[in-house]
Design a protein around this motif. Structure first.
Motif, PDB file in Angstrom:
ATOM      1  N   LYS A   1     105.990 -23.781 -35.450  1.00 59.98           N
ATOM      2  CA  LYS A   1     104.819 -23.612 -34.589  1.00 59.98           C
ATOM      3  C   LYS A   1     105.128 -22.699 -33.419  1.00 59.98           C
ATOM      4  O   LYS A   1     104.306 -21.889 -33.008  1.00 59.98           O
TER       5      LYS A   1
ATOM      6  N   GLU B   1     105.458 -21.299 -42.716  1.00 65.21           N
ATOM      7  CA  GLU B   1     104.134 -21.315 -43.344  1.00 65.21           C
ATOM      8  C   GLU B   1     104.195 -21.989 -44.722  1.00 65.21           C
ATOM      9  O   GLU B   1     103.365 -22.845 -45.050  1.00 65.21           O
TER      10      GLU B   1
ATOM     11  N   GLU C   1     104.734 -29.580 -47.482  1.00 64.44           N
ATOM     12  CA  GLU C   1     104.499 -30.919 -46.933  1.00 64.44           C
ATOM     13  C   GLU C   1     103.127 -31.449 -47.300  1.00 64.44           C
ATOM     14  O   GLU C   1     102.946 -32.665 -47.496  1.00 64.44           O
ATOM     15  N   TYR C   2     102.152 -30.577 -47.403  1.00 65.37           N
ATOM     16  CA  TYR C   2     100.807 -30.999 -47.811  1.00 65.37           C
ATOM     17  C   TYR C   2     100.725 -31.251 -49.323  1.00 65.37           C
ATOM     18  O   TYR C   2      99.697 -31.700 -49.819  1.00 65.37           O
TER      19      TYR C   2
ATOM     20  N   ASN D   1     104.550 -31.296 -30.968  1.00 67.92           N
ATOM     21  CA  ASN D   1     104.836 -31.878 -32.270  1.00 67.92           C
ATOM     22  C   ASN D   1     105.110 -33.358 -32.055  1.00 67.92           C
ATOM     23  O   ASN D   1     104.980 -33.868 -30.932  1.00 67.92           O
TER      24      ASN D   1
ATOM     25  N   ASP E   1     112.140 -27.971 -42.225  1.00 66.35           N
ATOM     26  CA  ASP E   1     110.970 -27.116 -41.994  1.00 66.35           C
ATOM     27  C   ASP E   1     111.277 -25.759 -41.385  1.00 66.35           C
ATOM     28  O   ASP E   1     110.411 -24.893 -41.320  1.00 66.35           O
TER      29      ASP E   1
ATOM     30  N   ILE F   1     102.404 -34.759 -41.581  1.00 72.93           N
ATOM     31  CA  ILE F   1     102.112 -33.365 -41.298  1.00 72.93           C
ATOM     32  C   ILE F   1     100.735 -33.203 -40.670  1.00 72.93           C
ATOM     33  O   ILE F   1     100.546 -32.355 -39.791  1.00 72.93           O
TER      34      ILE F   1
ATOM     35  N   GLN G   1     104.891 -25.820 -44.589  1.00 69.77           N
ATOM     36  CA  GLN G   1     103.723 -26.631 -44.291  1.00 69.77           C
ATOM     37  C   GLN G   1     102.933 -26.919 -45.572  1.00 69.77           C
ATOM     38  O   GLN G   1     102.468 -28.050 -45.789  1.00 69.77           O
TER      39      GLN G   1
ATOM     40  N   VAL H   1     100.221 -31.227 -37.144  1.00 69.27           N
ATOM     41  CA  VAL H   1      99.333 -30.074 -36.980  1.00 69.27           C
ATOM     42  C   VAL H   1      98.300 -30.355 -35.891  1.00 69.27           C
ATOM     43  O   VAL H   1      97.979 -29.483 -35.076  1.00 69.27           O
TER      44      VAL H   1
END
Length: 439
Positions: free
Chosen positions: A4, A410, A416-417, A269, A210, A259, A413, A263
């Protein structure tokens, strides 16, 4: 998370560099300049850096100290925000008009050195720029093809920070400096269990695979190369898969800070919001950790080692570097200022650890005595404690590194999703490296 903080900066900062044209400045015979330069020599040099007004005030004090020793060297100063700084440097490079002395970032060093925009400082070591007290491992971070193209103004080291307040409330013992990755997984699960009933629920950590720096240190801990001399990856897609899959069960099993919550907290965070116990980052971000989490009770230890590895490999990462431009007509004077900023204990007392851990032992001692903040004291102690295990130079980062680092964040993320598999993650990451690194 690191991704981030870096993504926006990198995206803005890399655009201008792509326009650089290969050139050498023709600033004169550096050896002749060095032989003729004395503390009474008259010269006018320009010095540029990125940062805010506080940093500008500090550099003003540092240059005033320099002028006590070099009264006839006039230093014209300029600074800008990170993205604007690199846009300006790109324009100047095209016109052979870079500042005499300029702040350099590890992610841009290969780019500028590869275009012959920087002066090899090696010939100046025996005269105006001895760099007394700076160790070879630190200087290695500024070398490109054997040439000393840049010098670290300060260093930092990869670390694992922990929130003592959170762990005290949950009755969990603090992490130690000799943990393995298996130990860490058990620690995270212990915090998760204890923090499940809190409101909001608290976790041990966000997913600590990450960020690309974490992967770099993971490779180094195993004695693996990271990048080749040609700027290509020395690692494989399978090693990327192995790294992110090392915590696959924790990721899919809900052991990490969610996550979606991470976000939603942006630009903070889970750790900085006081909802996760651990944060992996470079040591000099400890001040940010204390500021954003609103507590000075932040501990710092080295990140765990791979199972079976009983020693850390903690290469010093250059927090900031200084370079003399190839187009400078006053290279000796610029190098004298560089030497002063890097080695003067008085300068270290002005900056503390805000530019990284000072490069010399005298500088570190001076920073510790100069009304050190709790963050300064902890950062300096960590650097001292880890010195015996700081043995390697941080790998030279290839031109285009900033873009691939942002891409890692990027893609992670999406991982993680659940939108990417680890194999797809590795493939797309290598696709990005092929574009950005020219591989």
């Amino acid at each position: 998370m690191i991704r981030k903080m870096l993504a926006a900066v990198v995206a803005a900062g890399t655009v201008g560099v792509l326009a650089l044209s290969g050139c050498s400045g023709g600033g004169g015979d550096v050896n002749a300049q060095a032989q003729q330069f004395t503390k009474d020599t008259k010269a006018q040099i320009s010095f540029s850096w990125w940062g805010n007004n506080d940093r500008a005030d500090q550099f003003g004090k540092a240059i005033a100290l320099f002028n006590k020793e070099y009264p006839n060297v006039k230093v014209t100063r300029s600074f800008a925000a990170f993205a604007d700084y690199w846009t300006a440097r790109s324009t100047e490079a095209a016109g052979h008009a870079l500042p005499d002395l300029m702040m350099m970032d590890a992610g841009y060093l290969s780019e500028y050195a590869g275009k012959n925009l920087l002066q090899d400082l090696t010939p100046l070591r025996s005269s105006v720029m001895p760099l007394d007290g700076v160790d070879d491992s630190s200087l290695g971070a500024g070398k490109v093809d054997g040439k000393l193209e840049s010098v670290p103004l300060g260093t930092n080291t990869w670390s694992m920070m922990y929130n003592k307040d959170l762990l005290d409330k949950l009755g969990i013992k603090y992490p130690t400096d000799n943990m393995s990755w298996t130990d860490l997984g058990n620690f995270v699960r212990e915090v998760d269990k204890a923090g499940a009933s809190a409101n909001p629920s608290q976790f041990g950590s966000s997913d600590y695979t990450d960020g690309l720096p974490g992967f770099i240190y993971w490779l180094m801990q195993q004695g693996k190369d990271v990048f080749t001399k040609e700027g290509k990856p020395a690692f494989t897609q399978q090693q990327v898969i192995d790294y992110v899959d090392s915590v696959k069960d924790m990721r899919t099993g809900g052991s990490f800070f969610p996550i979606k919550r991470d976000v939603a907290l942006d630009p903070l965070n889970g750790f900085l919001a006081g909802q996760a116990a651990l944060w992996f980052n470079f040591s000099t971000t400890l001040l940010q950790a204390m500021t954003d989490s609103k507590t000075e009770h932040i501990g710092i230890v080295p990140a765990p080692s791979p199972d079976g590895v009983d020693k850390h490999v903690l290469a010093q990462h250059p927090s900031l570097l200084l370079s003399v431009s190839a187009n400078s007509k006053q290279k000796a004077a610029a190098a004298a200022l560089l030497n002063f900023l890097v080695t003067s204990p008085d300068v270290a007392a002005v900056f503390g650890t805000s530019l990284g851990v000072p490069a010399t032992e005298e500088g570190r001692a001076a920073a510790a005595k100069a009304n050190a903040t709790p963050a300064d004291a902890a950062i300096l102690k960590y650097a001292s404690d880890m010195a015996p295990e700081t043995t390697a130079s941080y790998p030279l980062l290839p031109a285009g590194y900033g873009t691939v680092e942002a891409k890692w964040g990027e893609l992670h993320q999406q991982l993680e999703y659940g939108q990417l598999s680890s194999k797809q993650f590795a493939q797309q990451f290598f696709d990005e490296m092929s574009l950005s690194l020219g591989n």
